[in-house]
Scaffold this active site. Structure first.
Site, short mmCIF file in Angstrom:
data_model
loop_
_atom_site.label_atom_id
_atom_site.label_comp_id
_atom_site.label_asym_id
_atom_site.label_seq_id
_atom_site.Cartn_x
_atom_site.Cartn_y
_atom_site.Cartn_z
N ASP A 94 0.83 -1.22 0.14
CA ASP A 94 -0.01 0.02 0.00
C ASP A 94 0.86 1.27 -0.12
OD1 ASP A 94 0.94 -0.40 2.63
OD2 ASP A 94 -1.10 -0.82 3.33
N ASN A 107 -8.02 -2.80 13.85
CA ASN A 107 -9.49 -3.17 13.36
C ASN A 107 -9.45 -4.26 12.68
OD1 ASN A 107 -8.23 -2.29 11.31
ND2 ASN A 107 -9.65 -0.48 10.86
N HIS A 137 -7.37 -4.68 10.00
CA HIS A 137 -7.17 -4.61 8.33
C HIS A 137 -5.95 -5.18 8.06
CE1 HIS A 137 -5.01 -0.37 9.29
NE2 HIS A 137 -4.01 -1.39 9.09
N GLU A 182 -9.80 -2.03 4.69
CA GLU A 182 -10.30 -1.50 5.91
C GLU A 182 -11.81 -2.32 6.05
OE1 GLU A 182 -8.96 0.10 8.04
OE2 GLU A 182 -8.33 2.02 7.48
C1 GLP Z 1 -0.75 0.15 8.61
C2 GLP Z 1 -0.40 -0.56 7.30
C3 GLP Z 1 -0.57 -1.79 7.41
C4 GLP Z 1 0.02 -2.52 8.84
C5 GLP Z 1 -0.83 -2.16 9.92
C6 GLP Z 1 -0.23 -2.12 11.40
O1 GLP Z 1 -1.68 1.10 8.49
N1 GLP Z 1 -1.01 -0.08 6.17
O2 GLP Z 1 0.09 -2.68 6.29
O3 GLP Z 1 0.04 -3.88 8.75
O4 GLP Z 1 -1.34 -0.60 9.80
O5 GLP Z 1 0.66 -1.49 11.55
P1 GLP Z 1 1.44 -1.55 12.71
O6 GLP Z 1 2.48 -2.55 12.48
O7 GLP Z 1 2.36 -0.01 13.02
O8 GLP Z 1 0.68 -1.81 13.86
#
Ligand code: GLP
Length: 247
Positions: free
Chosen positions: A67, A136, A138, A143
């Site tokens: 992404d 959440n 995702h 989402e």
């Molecule tokens: C982000 C990314 C995801 C990631 C998630 C968790 O927004 N787009 O690919 O897995 O949120 O992030 P973190 O590893 O900082 O908890």
């Protein structure tokens, strides 16, 4: 789903790097699907260490990222282009031409998204997709919603995601409201999936993803339908995974 519990973040990161290294050793020209966020940073550091100690060669590896924020250019310190350069690419011998990330500034986003899916198909799909998980549920920036989106697409970020990612930006108003994300089609077509999670704040998301029915309200729950998913998570993140802990 196969679960490896680890004592803490560092051991999760080491085990994940070994898992990815095994993939690269078995198939030196493999296609890796890469994730961002704070979770994989230690994994990438361990991969860098393996490269520096001559145990790993990235010269034929290809990567596709999940992404990118809409509107952020590659020079922006909060873009995922920048993140990948800072946390992995600049330290290993990967050919930049073999790395792909959605372009957050493309003036024709629909064409950019369609092109991204064509790139993934042209590479022959993803051999190993690395995933984090949002609080959440995702994955990538897919989402919670009414449907699973198949293709790369533009998403409105959930309020909770904006709040969660606020820590990377000067203030909440600076967090982009939209992003481009790979859809569930490319993720589910990956031959193998490796999901990483650390910390007790991820425990409810893992529970909903793997111990409750599949639903687009919890995007990661679609992984229950994939034949080869490995979760590497520390004890705190596994606290609510009772059915898997018995085995
Ligand atoms: C982000 C990314 C995801 C990631 C998630 C968790 O927004 N787009 O690919 O897995 O949120 O992030 P973190 O590893 O900082 O908890």
């Amino acid at each position: 789903m196969k679960l490896f519990q680890t004592a803490d973040y560092d051991s999760m990161s080491r085990k994940a790097a070994d898992f990815i290294a095994a993939q690269i050793i078995l198939k030196p020209d493999c296609v890796l699907g890469l994730a961002t966020g704070s979770t994989p940073i230690g994994t990438y550091q361990n991969l860098i260490d393996l490269y520096i100690s001559d145990h790993l060669d990235f010269s034929r590896v290809k990567t596709v990222n999940l992404d990118e924020y809409r509107g952020l250019s590659g020079d922006d310190v909060n873009s995922y282009h920048y993140y990948m350069k800072e946390n992995l690419f600049q330290f290993i011998n990967i050919n930049p031409d073999n790395t792909y990330i959605p372009d957050g500034t493309d003036p024709e986003p629909e064409e950019m998204c369609a092109r991204y899916d064509r790139i993934i198909s042209r590479l022959g799909g993803i051999d190993l997709q690395i995933l984090g998980i949002g609080r959440n549920g995702h994955i990538g920036f897919n989402e919670p919603g009414d449907v699973f989106h198949v293709n790369t697409h533009c998403v409105d970020l959930a309020r909770r995601t904006i709040r969660d990612n606020r820590r990377f930006f000067p203030c909440e108003a600076d967090v982009p409201r939209q992003a481009y994300t790979m859809g569930m089609g490319a993720i589910m077509n990956a031959k193998k999936i490796l999901l990483l999670a650390s910390g007790k704040e991820k425990a409810p998301a893992l529970h909903k993803a793997f111990c409750q029915p599949v639903s687009p309200r919890v995007p990661a729950s679609i992984l229950q339908l994939h034949p080869d998913v490995t979760v590497i998570a520390d004890f705190k993140a596994c606290e609510e995974l009772a059915p898997f802990l018995k085995n």
